[in-house]
Scaffold this motif. Structure first.
Motif, PDB file in Angstrom:
ATOM      1  N   VAL A 291       7.666 -10.755 -13.064  1.00 15.81           N
ATOM      2  CA  VAL A 291       7.153  -9.651 -12.110  1.00 15.81           C
ATOM      3  C   VAL A 291       6.654 -10.357 -10.860  1.00 15.81           C
ATOM      4  N   THR A 292       7.468  -9.995  -9.829  1.00 12.99           N
ATOM      5  CA  THR A 292       6.910 -10.520  -8.449  1.00 12.99           C
ATOM      6  C   THR A 292       5.616  -9.974  -8.077  1.00 12.99           C
ATOM      7  N   SER A 293       5.253 -10.658  -6.977  1.00 15.30           N
ATOM      8  CA  SER A 293       3.896 -10.213  -6.426  1.00 15.30           C
ATOM      9  C   SER A 293       3.993  -8.692  -5.890  1.00 15.30           C
ATOM     10  N   GLN A 294       5.160  -8.007  -5.616  1.00 18.78           N
ATOM     11  CA  GLN A 294       5.316  -6.852  -4.931  1.00 18.78           C
ATOM     12  C   GLN A 294       5.339  -5.886  -6.003  1.00 18.78           C
ATOM     13  N   GLU A 295       5.906  -6.329  -7.070  1.00 17.72           N
ATOM     14  CA  GLU A 295       6.023  -5.304  -8.265  1.00 17.72           C
ATOM     15  C   GLU A 295       4.596  -5.130  -8.932  1.00 17.72           C
ATOM     16  N   GLY A 296       3.816  -6.148  -8.962  1.00 18.19           N
ATOM     17  CA  GLY A 296       2.518  -6.306  -9.336  1.00 18.19           C
ATOM     18  C   GLY A 296       1.790  -5.318  -8.695  1.00 18.19           C
ATOM     19  N   TYR A 297       2.053  -5.295  -7.184  1.00 18.59           N
ATOM     20  CA  TYR A 297       1.067  -4.454  -6.734  1.00 18.59           C
ATOM     21  C   TYR A 297       1.392  -3.098  -6.762  1.00 18.59           C
ATOM     22  N   GLN A 298       2.847  -2.783  -6.860  1.00 22.78           N
ATOM     23  CA  GLN A 298       3.266  -1.443  -6.939  1.00 22.78           C
ATOM     24  C   GLN A 298       2.587  -0.699  -8.209  1.00 22.78           C
ATOM     25  N   ARG A 299       2.342  -1.543  -9.285  1.00 21.84           N
ATOM     26  CA  ARG A 299       1.751  -1.088 -10.680  1.00 21.84           C
ATOM     27  C   ARG A 299       0.537  -0.958 -10.478  1.00 21.84           C
ATOM     28  N   LEU A 300      -0.285  -1.424  -9.434  1.00 22.91           N
ATOM     29  CA  LEU A 300      -1.573  -1.250  -9.338  1.00 22.91           C
ATOM     30  C   LEU A 300      -1.662   0.088  -8.446  1.00 22.91           C
ATOM     31  N   VAL A 301      -0.832   0.189  -7.536  1.00 21.01           N
ATOM     32  CA  VAL A 301      -0.944   1.375  -6.950  1.00 21.01           C
ATOM     33  C   VAL A 301      -0.700   2.865  -7.704  1.00 21.01           C
ATOM     34  N   GLN A 302       0.241   2.453  -8.635  1.00 21.49           N
ATOM     35  CA  GLN A 302       0.443   3.614  -9.537  1.00 21.49           C
ATOM     36  C   GLN A 302      -0.938   3.985 -10.523  1.00 21.49           C
ATOM     37  N   GLN A 303      -1.496   2.877 -11.042  1.00 20.97           N
ATOM     38  CA  GLN A 303      -2.598   2.800 -11.942  1.00 20.97           C
ATOM     39  C   GLN A 303      -3.745   3.470 -11.202  1.00 20.97           C
ATOM     40  N   PHE A 304      -3.937   3.268  -9.973  1.00 20.91           N
ATOM     41  CA  PHE A 304      -5.157   3.575  -8.942  1.00 20.91           C
ATOM     42  C   PHE A 304      -4.737   4.827  -8.112  1.00 20.91           C
ATOM     43  N   GLN A 305      -3.919   5.734  -8.666  1.00 20.07           N
ATOM     44  CA  GLN A 305      -3.447   6.829  -7.547  1.00 20.07           C
ATOM     45  C   GLN A 305      -4.561   7.493  -7.277  1.00 20.07           C
TER      46      GLN A 305
ATOM     47  N   GLU B 292      -7.697   6.665  -6.749  1.00 17.35           N
ATOM     48  CA  GLU B 292      -8.754   5.734  -6.105  1.00 17.35           C
ATOM     49  C   GLU B 292      -7.893   4.727  -5.163  1.00 17.35           C
ATOM     50  N   LYS B 293      -7.228   5.142  -4.458  1.00 18.65           N
ATOM     51  CA  LYS B 293      -6.362   4.061  -3.454  1.00 18.65           C
ATOM     52  C   LYS B 293      -7.144   3.254  -2.526  1.00 18.65           C
ATOM     53  N   ASP B 294      -8.338   3.695  -2.199  1.00 21.37           N
ATOM     54  CA  ASP B 294      -9.240   3.210  -1.379  1.00 21.37           C
ATOM     55  C   ASP B 294      -9.367   1.742  -1.813  1.00 21.37           C
ATOM     56  N   ILE B 295      -9.592   1.575  -3.188  1.00 17.53           N
ATOM     57  CA  ILE B 295      -9.910   0.405  -3.732  1.00 17.53           C
ATOM     58  C   ILE B 295      -8.689  -0.726  -3.236  1.00 17.53           C
ATOM     59  N   LEU B 296      -7.489  -0.447  -3.103  1.00 13.59           N
ATOM     60  CA  LEU B 296      -6.524  -1.382  -2.664  1.00 13.59           C
ATOM     61  C   LEU B 296      -6.537  -1.660  -1.144  1.00 13.59           C
ATOM     62  N   THR B 297      -7.395  -0.766  -0.275  1.00 16.51           N
ATOM     63  CA  THR B 297      -7.051  -1.030   1.092  1.00 16.51           C
ATOM     64  C   THR B 297      -7.433  -2.424   1.651  1.00 16.51           C
ATOM     65  N   GLY B 298      -6.691  -2.775   2.391  1.00 16.41           N
ATOM     66  CA  GLY B 298      -6.819  -4.140   2.921  1.00 16.41           C
ATOM     67  C   GLY B 298      -6.422  -5.201   2.173  1.00 16.41           C
ATOM     68  N   LEU B 299      -5.650  -4.810   1.232  1.00 19.29           N
ATOM     69  CA  LEU B 299      -5.133  -6.062   0.190  1.00 19.29           C
ATOM     70  C   LEU B 299      -3.703  -6.019   0.589  1.00 19.29           C
ATOM     71  N   GLY B 300      -3.240  -7.071   0.929  1.00 18.52           N
ATOM     72  CA  GLY B 300      -1.657  -7.148   1.130  1.00 18.52           C
ATOM     73  C   GLY B 300      -0.905  -7.140  -0.284  1.00 18.52           C
TER      74      GLY B 300
ATOM     75  N   ASP C  93       1.408  -8.964  -1.217  1.00 15.73           N
ATOM     76  CA  ASP C  93       1.275 -10.049  -2.071  1.00 15.73           C
ATOM     77  C   ASP C  93       0.172 -10.708  -2.548  1.00 15.73           C
ATOM     78  N   PHE C  94      -0.938 -10.023  -2.542  1.00 16.97           N
ATOM     79  CA  PHE C  94      -2.090 -10.609  -2.809  1.00 16.97           C
ATOM     80  C   PHE C  94      -2.302 -11.160  -4.394  1.00 16.97           C
ATOM     81  N   LEU C  95      -1.408 -10.351  -5.311  1.00 19.79           N
ATOM     82  CA  LEU C  95      -1.324 -11.003  -6.678  1.00 19.79           C
ATOM     83  C   LEU C  95      -0.235 -12.168  -6.793  1.00 19.79           C
TER      84      LEU C  95
END
Lengths: 221, 295
Positions: free
Chosen positions: B91-105, B107-115, B117-119
């Motif tokens: 699971v690449t950093s980008q895939e991991g990020y996309q999963r997070l986006v889906q999980q926090f649909q 509450e997207k604000d949580i992910l604001t400011g995170l690149g 590739d932060f995972l």
């Protein structure tokens, strides 16, 4: 007397070293015999009967009942010996929450006898003792004499070889005592050995039976 | 013969005559068996939950973000050779990020400011059937930890261990309550029997005088004990089942056990508890009579 039904040979019964209740008792009682055991209170009359019924074991000596040495009788066999012996007490020992019929039937129930046979025999015995109309009554509603007759019925219902009676007239007035006495004489006449413990001299004098006199645990006659 | 004509009727007549004492005894037995059953039920379901959770164990290894794709391929090959590894997914950093986006649909604000590739990139490892056990998975985890490029390994150890500890603790409590059940039953049943013996001492003495065997005298008391054990434990199992059905509809299970469906004790366990209570009561009754059954 060829072969006695009950024989005691040098029997002693003591509870502690200095508390001897029976001392060197030698006795032979034949089949169908009527014997009084007489003596003052504390002479050992009750203990003598208890030893015969195996309610107490003798400390020394031999007790034989119908050819059985009680010294060698195991605890598990004692109930079977008691079924062949009847016992009547001064305080009747009737069960308060059982009717007259049920009290008498108990002696047969413990033997595992069929219900129909019990009903037939108990009715027959109650009738012979004039208690037929009282069969559904509880003991507390009977007079002392009637209660003692129920106790006698319970003791004889299994046709015992021997009937032991411990002061059976002790709680009765003279008239009732005479009734009970004649009842025991009838039972004896039918072939049952009767051993009748009493301190009532009058009762003994009124009949011409064998008397064993006990005093302080010893036979004195 | 005497069992049917005498012991059974006598038992019921005794129980009728002394019904309050027998009812209190049966209720006391029911109360203690209910606590024991409840504790067994909790242990049984916690144990099942721990087993279920163990079966779903997946290992997630975090890879050094500085690793090049070809290094990751090498690492994958090494991991696949390890004992107990069934399958592997990168699971690449980008895939991991996309999963997070889906999980926090929501509450997207949580992910604001995170690149994106932060995972760190991860390897998700499925283990073979034989590895669904915490003790067996530990050697694999330590082998994975020692591989160059793997920075951390996660396999839900904390949850499984907590569940196991909870199950073990409940088992301990169940044993303690079992001991309490034993002592209470001995105390209550023997006292009821002794009270009955005291109330009926004249009757029992007369029975001995007319030639009743110990079996004949003891029979009704032992049967009373058996019936008390049966009534007490039967009542307890019915109450436990009702309580279980009620709680099942009332309790909302949190988070990770939301999909766990608790079940009632198997029929073998219920039968065992009832049979155990009956045997215990019968034995206690028989022993309570012993001192009376002299010649």
């Amino acid at each position: 007397m060829d072969s006695p039904l009950i024989e005691l040979k040098h029997v002693y019964k003591s509870y502690e070293q200095d508390l001897t209740i029976l001392e060197d008792i030698n006795l032979r009682i034949g089949k169908g015999e009527f014997v009084f055991v007489n003596g003052p209170s504390g002479a050992g009359k009750t203990t003598l009967l208890k030893v015969m019924l195996c309610l107490e074991r003798s400390t020394k000596g031999e007790v034989w009942v119908d050819g059985i040495n009680l010294k060698r009788l195991s605890n598990s066999k004692i109930p079977y010996l008691r079924r062949r012996m009847g016992m009547v007490f001064q305080d009747f020992k009737l069960i308060e929450n059982l009717t007259v019929f049920e009290n008498v039937a108990l002696s047969m129930e413990v033997c595992g006898i069929k219900k129909s046979a019990i009903e037939q025999r108990v009715d027959q015995v109650l009738k012979s003792l004039g208690l037929e109309i009282k069969k559904r009554i509880y003991p507390r509603r009977l007079s002392g004499g009637e209660q003692q007759r129920v106790a006698v019925a319970r003791a004889v219902v299994n046709d015992p070889l021997v009937l032991l009676a411990d002061e059976p007239t002790g709680n009765l007035d003279a008239g009732r005592a005479a009734d009970i006495m004649s009842l025991f004489s009838e039972i004896s006449a039918r072939g049952t050995t009767v051993i009748f413990a009493t301190h009532n001299q009058e009762l003994i004098r009124s009949t011409a039976k064998r008397v064993i006199i006990l005093d302080q645990g010893r036979i004195v006659n | 013969m005497s069992v049917i004509t005498y012991i059974i009727p006598r038992t019921f007549s005794n129980m009728r005559g002394n019904w309050l004492s027998h009812l209190m005894t049966a209720l006391t037995i029911a109360f203690v068996v209910l606590i024991f059953g409840l504790s067994t039920l909790i242990y049984f379901n916690l144990h099942r939950l721990a087993e279920n959770y163990s079966r779903e164990i997946r290992i997630v290894t975090y890879i050094d973000p500085a690793f090049f794709p070809e290094d990751i391929e090498n690492l994958k090959a090494k991991v696949l050779k390890l004992h107990g590894v069934a399958n592997i997914r990168h699971v690449t950093s980008q895939e991991g990020y996309q999963r997070l986006v889906q999980q926090f649909q929501d509450e997207k604000d949580i992910l604001t400011g995170l690149g994106e590739d932060f995972l760190p990139p991860t390897l998700e490892i499925e283990v073979t059937g034989t590895m669904h056990n915490l003790e067996r998975i530990r050697p694999l985890v330590s082998e994975l930890t020692s591989l160059p490029g793997i920075t951390d390994v996660y396999y839900g150890k904390e949850w499984v261990e907590r569940l196991r500890q909870a199950a073990d603790f409940t088992r301990l409590i169940t044993f303690a309550i079992g001991g309490l059940l034993l002592l209470t039953t001995i105390f209550v049943v023997s006292n009821t029997i002794k009270l009955t013996i005291y109330l009926r001492r004249n009757e029992l003495e007369t029975m001995r005088l007319v030639g009743a065997t110990n079996f004949f005298i003891r029979g009704p008391f032992v049967l009373e004990g058996i019936l008390q054990g049966l009534m007490g434990s039967g009542l307890a199992m019915l109450a436990l089942f009702a309580l279980f059905e009620f709680l099942k509809t009332q309790v909302n299970f949190p988070g990770f056990i939301r999909f766990f469906s608790p079940i009632f004790l198997p029929i073998s366990v219920v039968t065992g508890i009832i049979a155990g209570s009956i045997i215990l009561c019968a034995v206690v009754s028989a022993f309570s009579m012993r001192q009376f059954l002299r010649v």
